[in-house]
Each structure stands twice: as C-alpha cells, then as structure tokens.
Design a protein around this motif. Structure first.
Motif, PDB file in Angstrom:
ATOM      1  N   HIS A 119       0.821  -1.214   0.000  1.00 42.16           N
ATOM      2  CA  HIS A 119       0.000   0.000   0.000  1.00 42.16           C
ATOM      3  C   HIS A 119       0.852   1.261   0.000  1.00 42.16           C
ATOM      4  O   HIS A 119       0.477   2.262   0.607  1.00 42.16           O
ATOM      5  CB  HIS A 119      -0.949  -0.008   1.207  1.00 42.16           C
ATOM      6  N   ARG A 120       1.992   1.208  -0.653  1.00 43.83           N
ATOM      7  CA  ARG A 120       2.860   2.385  -0.699  1.00 43.83           C
ATOM      8  C   ARG A 120       2.124   3.557  -1.369  1.00 43.83           C
ATOM      9  O   ARG A 120       1.475   3.395  -2.395  1.00 43.83           O
ATOM     10  CB  ARG A 120       4.141   2.074  -1.479  1.00 43.83           C
ATOM     11  N   GLY A 121       2.208   4.719  -0.736  1.00 45.09           N
ATOM     12  CA  GLY A 121       1.537   5.891  -1.263  1.00 45.09           C
ATOM     13  C   GLY A 121       0.062   5.942  -0.967  1.00 45.09           C
ATOM     14  O   GLY A 121      -0.641   6.835  -1.457  1.00 45.09           O
ATOM     15  N   GLY A 122      -0.425   5.036  -0.129  1.00 39.39           N
ATOM     16  CA  GLY A 122      -1.858   4.984   0.165  1.00 39.39           C
ATOM     17  C   GLY A 122      -2.272   5.795   1.376  1.00 39.39           C
ATOM     18  O   GLY A 122      -3.413   5.670   1.843  1.00 39.39           O
ATOM     19  N   GLY A 123      -1.362   6.605   1.928  1.00 45.23           N
ATOM     20  CA  GLY A 123      -1.700   7.448   3.061  1.00 45.23           C
ATOM     21  C   GLY A 123      -1.368   6.842   4.409  1.00 45.23           C
ATOM     22  O   GLY A 123      -1.607   7.467   5.447  1.00 45.23           O
ATOM     23  N   MET A 124      -0.801   5.607   4.411  1.00 45.44           N
ATOM     24  CA  MET A 124      -0.488   4.953   5.681  1.00 45.44           C
ATOM     25  C   MET A 124       1.010   4.686   5.809  1.00 45.44           C
ATOM     26  O   MET A 124       1.440   3.959   6.704  1.00 45.44           O
ATOM     27  CB  MET A 124      -1.272   3.638   5.793  1.00 45.44           C
ATOM     28  N   ASP A 125       1.810   5.300   4.928  1.00 44.79           N
ATOM     29  CA  ASP A 125       3.243   5.002   4.883  1.00 44.79           C
ATOM     30  C   ASP A 125       3.959   5.329   6.189  1.00 44.79           C
ATOM     31  O   ASP A 125       4.941   4.676   6.541  1.00 44.79           O
ATOM     32  CB  ASP A 125       3.900   5.777   3.733  1.00 44.79           C
ATOM     33  N   ASP A 126       3.506   6.352   6.896  1.00 43.77           N
ATOM     34  CA  ASP A 126       4.202   6.787   8.101  1.00 43.77           C
ATOM     35  C   ASP A 126       3.577   6.255   9.378  1.00 43.77           C
ATOM     36  O   ASP A 126       3.833   6.767  10.465  1.00 43.77           O
ATOM     37  CB  ASP A 126       4.257   8.317   8.152  1.00 43.77           C
ATOM     38  N   HIS A 127       2.761   5.209   9.282  1.00 45.61           N
ATOM     39  CA  HIS A 127       2.124   4.666  10.482  1.00 45.61           C
ATOM     40  C   HIS A 127       3.177   4.111  11.449  1.00 45.61           C
ATOM     41  O   HIS A 127       4.006   3.274  11.082  1.00 45.61           O
ATOM     42  CB  HIS A 127       1.149   3.547  10.111  1.00 45.61           C
ATOM     43  N   GLY A 128       3.120   4.585  12.692  1.00 47.58           N
ATOM     44  CA  GLY A 128       3.946   4.071  13.776  1.00 47.58           C
ATOM     45  C   GLY A 128       3.079   3.386  14.810  1.00 47.58           C
ATOM     46  O   GLY A 128       1.929   3.015  14.545  1.00 47.58           O
ATOM     47  N   ALA A 129       3.598   3.243  16.013  1.00 44.53           N
ATOM     48  CA  ALA A 129       2.887   2.522  17.065  1.00 44.53           C
ATOM     49  C   ALA A 129       1.557   3.193  17.408  1.00 44.53           C
ATOM     50  O   ALA A 129       0.546   2.515  17.634  1.00 44.53           O
ATOM     51  CB  ALA A 129       3.763   2.413  18.309  1.00 44.53           C
ATOM     52  N   HIS A 130       1.542   4.530  17.445  1.00 42.70           N
ATOM     53  CA  HIS A 130       0.315   5.240  17.803  1.00 42.70           C
ATOM     54  C   HIS A 130      -0.780   4.987  16.768  1.00 42.70           C
ATOM     55  O   HIS A 130      -1.925   4.655  17.123  1.00 42.70           O
ATOM     56  CB  HIS A 130       0.590   6.735  17.933  1.00 42.70           C
ATOM     57  N   GLU A 131      -0.455   5.123  15.496  1.00 42.88           N
ATOM     58  CA  GLU A 131      -1.441   4.902  14.437  1.00 42.88           C
ATOM     59  C   GLU A 131      -1.875   3.437  14.394  1.00 42.88           C
ATOM     60  O   GLU A 131      -3.043   3.133  14.136  1.00 42.88           O
ATOM     61  CB  GLU A 131      -0.856   5.311  13.082  1.00 42.88           C
ATOM     62  N   PHE A 132      -0.932   2.535  14.634  1.00 46.20           N
ATOM     63  CA  PHE A 132      -1.247   1.107  14.691  1.00 46.20           C
ATOM     64  C   PHE A 132      -2.319   0.836  15.753  1.00 46.20           C
ATOM     65  O   PHE A 132      -3.304   0.142  15.511  1.00 46.20           O
ATOM     66  CB  PHE A 132       0.033   0.331  14.998  1.00 46.20           C
TER      67      PHE A 132
END
Length: 239
Positions: A119-132
């Motif tokens: 899902h590269r470029g799908g808006g979730m590329d920078d998800h870390g522990a908080h977003e997870f």
C-alpha cells in the motif's frame, strides 16, 4: 435501528476520496464515537452493515454509489473449495495462535513492511505505534490477534485482527509478510478465523465490504456460502 437504539446519534462524515476508487468521492455514516454505549451497540451495528475502524463504527453512505456491499460467511455451512484446500495444504507448517492485541515491535515491523510493499503511497506510509493502536486495536472493542507462525522457526508470517462478539467474529484487517505472498496468507487468515469461529460455535464471520469488479475484493466471493446485506436484510450472494 429500533427500541433502545432510537436515541443513538449518527453523523455523516465530510466528503473524502474513496479508498477503493480514488476518482470517486465518498461519505460515511458514523455512529457517535463519544457514546459510552457504543460497545453494546456494536453487534447490532454489524447486523446493519456497519464496520469498525479503530474506535469508529461506520457504513459507506455515498449518495448514488452503492458499490460497497457488507458480506459475511455463515460459519456452520461453510466448506472450503479446492483452491482453499490447496492453500491449507501449502501452509501445513503454519500454526495459528489467538492472543491479546498489542503494538509490540514484532507486530509493528511486520505491519510496516506489509504497508510498504502492498500500500505504498496509500496514506499509511508513516504509520507508527500510535497509528497502529488507533487503527487496529481501539479502546472499547473486544479484539484479538490471530497470529500465523511458521511451526519450526516460530517466525511471524501474518496477523489477522479480529473482533469477538457474542455470536460472531468480525475480520477487521490482516497484514502479512510480503515476501511470503505465494503462501496465500490473506486467504489463510480467513480460513483460520473460520476454524476459530466454528470451534466456538459462532454463527458468522463478517468480512467487511465486497465491491464488484474491484481486484482487491474478488477473493471474498470465493468463500461460499456468502451472505450480503442489501439495506434491509441479509441474503445469499452467489459465487
């Protein structure tokens, strides 16, 4: 919704790009996320075609578009087809474990590698522990992680994020090792969730939304029998 749910507030989201057809505009119908009774309403919301993402319970409500169809598998009558039996045979060396959800490093690393490959470029590329945690765990639901691990090495291959309800399991999201795509780990995750639901005598496994003609949704229709919600009730969706 009727009776004690008559005073449950629902909101329309602002228009946003569709996550499945980027050229289209989408809106969602959302149950009040601040309502302390939300966990109690959640099983009924699933029956009405809603789905959970983090602490948000929503259903697409996109004007003239009705592409997103809620689907579920009646557990007692499901029987794997030849392709699904081959998937099980390919993964005979994989064990499934049901564990409490968490954002520890092993899960987060697999999740980030999956997003980077699929899902590269799908808006979730920078998800870390908080977003997870926000996206997959939430604060009020009764969730579990179904781990798929290679038996001899105990290497984590996939995680199927699932909600446990009185009479159902709801498949929230699955992420897996992108280097092991030949195993069919997405299909295996659904099959193992079905085995779990069968052991616990739960009636349905909810699969979220199916979209006719969308390549990422085609696999759902291969799980038969499959039921679809048409806005009034559930009925068979032919193969």
């Amino acid at each position: 919704m009727r009776n004690d749910a008559d005073n449950l507030r629902l909101f329309h989201s602002a228009p946003h790009p569709c996550g499945y057809w980027p050229e289209r505009e989408a809106r969602d119908l959302v149950l009040d996320p601040r309502d302390p009774r939300l966990s109690g309403y959640y099983p009924m919301a699933l029956e009405w075609g809603f789905r959970r993402s983090g602490d948000i319970v929503y259903r697409p409500s996109c004007g003239s578009c009705r592409a997103c169809v809620p689907v579920r598998i009646p557990v007692a009558t499901f029987c794997p087809d030849r392709s699904q039996r081959r998937c099980l045979a390919r993964n005979v060396d994989v064990d499934a474990h049901i564990v409490a959800p968490s954002s520890h490093a092993e899960y987060l690393d697999l999740y980030q590698r999956y997003l980077g490959a699929r899902h590269r470029g799908g808006g979730m590329d920078d998800h870390g522990a908080h977003e997870f945690e926000q996206f997959l765990i939430g604060s009020w639901n009764d969730g579990r992680f179904l781990e798929l691990r290679q038996r001899n090495t105990h290497r984590l291959l996939a995680v199927a994020v699932s909600d446990v309800l009185p009479d159902a399991v709801s498949a929230v999201y699955t992420f897996f090792d992108p280097d092991e795509a030949a195993r069919g780990l997405g299909t295996l995750g659904v099959l193992k969730q079905l085995e779990w639901a069968q052991r616990d005598a739960r009636a349905h496994l909810y699969l979220g939304y199916w979209i006719a003609g969308h390549p990422k949704m085609a696999y759902k229709r291969r799980f038969q029998p499959l039921e679809a919600f048409d806005g009034r009730g559930w009925g068979p969706l032919p193969a």
